[in-house]
Design a protein around this motif. Structure first.
Motif, short mmCIF file in Angstrom:
data_model
loop_
_atom_site.label_atom_id
_atom_site.label_comp_id
_atom_site.label_asym_id
_atom_site.label_seq_id
_atom_site.Cartn_x
_atom_site.Cartn_y
_atom_site.Cartn_z
N THR A 1 47.73 29.23 45.01
CA THR A 1 46.67 29.34 46.01
C THR A 1 47.21 29.84 47.34
OG1 THR A 1 46.96 26.99 46.56
CG2 THR A 1 45.28 27.54 44.92
N GLY A 2 48.42 29.44 47.67
CA GLY A 2 49.02 29.92 48.91
C GLY A 2 49.31 31.41 48.89
N GLU A 3 49.52 31.97 47.71
CA GLU A 3 49.76 33.41 47.60
C GLU A 3 48.47 34.21 47.56
OE1 GLU A 3 51.98 33.70 44.01
OE2 GLU A 3 53.89 33.04 44.90
N VAL A 4 47.44 33.67 46.90
CA VAL A 4 46.23 34.45 46.65
C VAL A 4 45.24 34.35 47.81
CG1 VAL A 4 44.24 34.73 45.11
CG2 VAL A 4 46.50 34.27 44.16
N GLN A 5 45.14 33.19 48.46
CA GLN A 5 44.15 33.04 49.53
C GLN A 5 44.32 34.04 50.66
OE1 GLN A 5 42.81 29.18 51.00
NE2 GLN A 5 43.74 28.18 49.25
N LEU B 1 48.72 37.13 37.28
CA LEU B 1 47.89 37.13 38.48
C LEU B 1 46.50 36.60 38.22
CD1 LEU B 1 47.36 37.83 41.43
CD2 LEU B 1 46.77 40.14 40.69
N ILE B 2 45.90 36.95 37.10
CA ILE B 2 44.52 36.54 36.87
C ILE B 2 44.40 35.03 36.79
CG2 ILE B 2 44.76 36.79 34.35
CD1 ILE B 2 41.79 37.60 34.32
N ASP B 3 45.42 34.35 36.23
CA ASP B 3 45.37 32.89 36.17
C ASP B 3 45.48 32.30 37.57
OD1 ASP B 3 45.19 33.08 33.47
OD2 ASP B 3 47.32 32.74 33.09
N ALA C 1 37.58 41.46 37.46
CA ALA C 1 38.46 42.57 37.07
C ALA C 1 38.77 43.46 38.28
CB ALA C 1 37.81 43.39 35.96
N GLU C 2 37.80 43.67 39.16
CA GLU C 2 38.05 44.44 40.38
C GLU C 2 39.05 43.72 41.28
OE1 GLU C 2 34.37 45.21 42.30
OE2 GLU C 2 33.53 46.42 40.67
N PHE C 3 38.92 42.41 41.39
CA PHE C 3 39.88 41.64 42.18
C PHE C 3 41.29 41.82 41.65
CE2 PHE C 3 36.86 38.14 43.96
CZ PHE C 3 36.47 39.03 44.95
N VAL C 4 41.45 41.71 40.34
CA VAL C 4 42.78 41.82 39.74
C VAL C 4 43.36 43.22 39.98
CG1 VAL C 4 44.06 41.78 37.56
CG2 VAL C 4 42.30 40.06 38.01
N ALA C 5 42.53 44.25 39.80
CA ALA C 5 43.01 45.63 39.99
C ALA C 5 43.37 45.91 41.44
CB ALA C 5 41.95 46.61 39.50
#
Length: 269
Positions: A97-101, A62-64, A25-29
């Protein structure tokens, strides 16, 4: 991307991501606003025939995307398998993965409240200030065979495992706690070459007095860093090893090596 029930199972089972629901949840926020801002900037940066927002509406949750990236990084699961699990096309997982990494890499590693390490220089300064011994090692992750005709295809072949792989340099403290994980390089890149390209030699030679334990793949860095990198002795020195090498051999019994990924396959993209 994924159903509510499946998402709840992934978040609630720490064996999948090794993270609690609170940390996710902290990551998402924290990453949500950055991800949205970069996505909008990417749409507006290229020439367009239609206005931003026109066309098909993709379900961008985003969470997915974060969960897919965490599973891929944790277990080395291929994008094809994740696409089947999340019920999307493989290209969607690759794009996610290219966006989140990059966002996770820029976030850094939180080692204590208020202390977060983002770069290798910050890690070296932290080890020097705390008087801890660091442990460096290279880890390989098996990847799919690159497409035929790709110019750098052969550079992904690992000389150690004789398979297609990417390699990262991992640096931990003396307790084995992860402090830094570098961007990946093709599997043919030697450990010592990767360390030099990351600037480890200059940081140790010009920075604080830090002792780094390394395996035989880093032999030669000790002479370049004022013996701050301690490696096992060469074969001819096993009986009468120098002091630094004897210290390495005694410390090797109690140190905890960095976690090495398994043999599961992952996509080079």
């Amino acid at each position: 991307m994924v159903g509510t029930v499946t998402r709840a199972v992934i978040v609630g089972n720490r064996r999948i991501t090794r993270l609690s629901a609170g940390v996710i949840a902290e990551f998402v926020a924290e990453l949500g606003p950055l991800w949205h801002e970069r996505h909008q900037a990417k749409l507006a940066s290229r020439p367009r025939r239609r206005a931003v927002g026109a066309g098909a509406k993709h379900r961008r949750v985003l969470i997915d995307r974060l969960l897919a990236t965490l599973i891929h990084l944790r277990h080395g699961v291929t994008h094809d398998v994740l696409a089947c699990w999340f019920g999307v096309h493989r290209s969607t997982i690759t794009r996610a993965t290219g966006e989140v990494q990059p966002l996770l890499a820029e976030r850094g590693c939180t080692i204590s409240p208020g202390v977060r390490l983002r770069t290798l220089a910050e890690v070296i300064d932290h080890l020097g200030a705390s008087g801890q011994t660091g442990i460096v090692d290279g880890t390989e992750i098996r990847v799919r065979q690159p497409a035929a005709g790709r110019r750098d295809r052969d550079t992904f072949i690992s000389g150690k495992n004789k398979q297609y792989a990417v390699k990262a340099m991992v640096l931990t403290d003396q307790s084995g706690r992860l402090l830094f994980c570098s961007p990946t390089k093709p599997g043919s890149c030697a450990d010592i070459t990767h360390a030099r390209e990351l600037g480890l030699v200059k940081l140790l030679a010009d920075g604080p007095a830090v002792e780094i334990l390394a395996d035989a793949g880093y032999q030669g860095l000790g002479a370049q860093t004022g013996q701050r990198v301690v490696t096992p002795p060469h074969r001819e020195f096993k009986k009468n090893a120098p002091d630094g090498h004897r210290k390495y051999m005694s410390a090797g019994a109690r140190r905890t090596p960095p976690a090495v990924s398994g043999s599961s396959t992952a996509s080079p993209t």
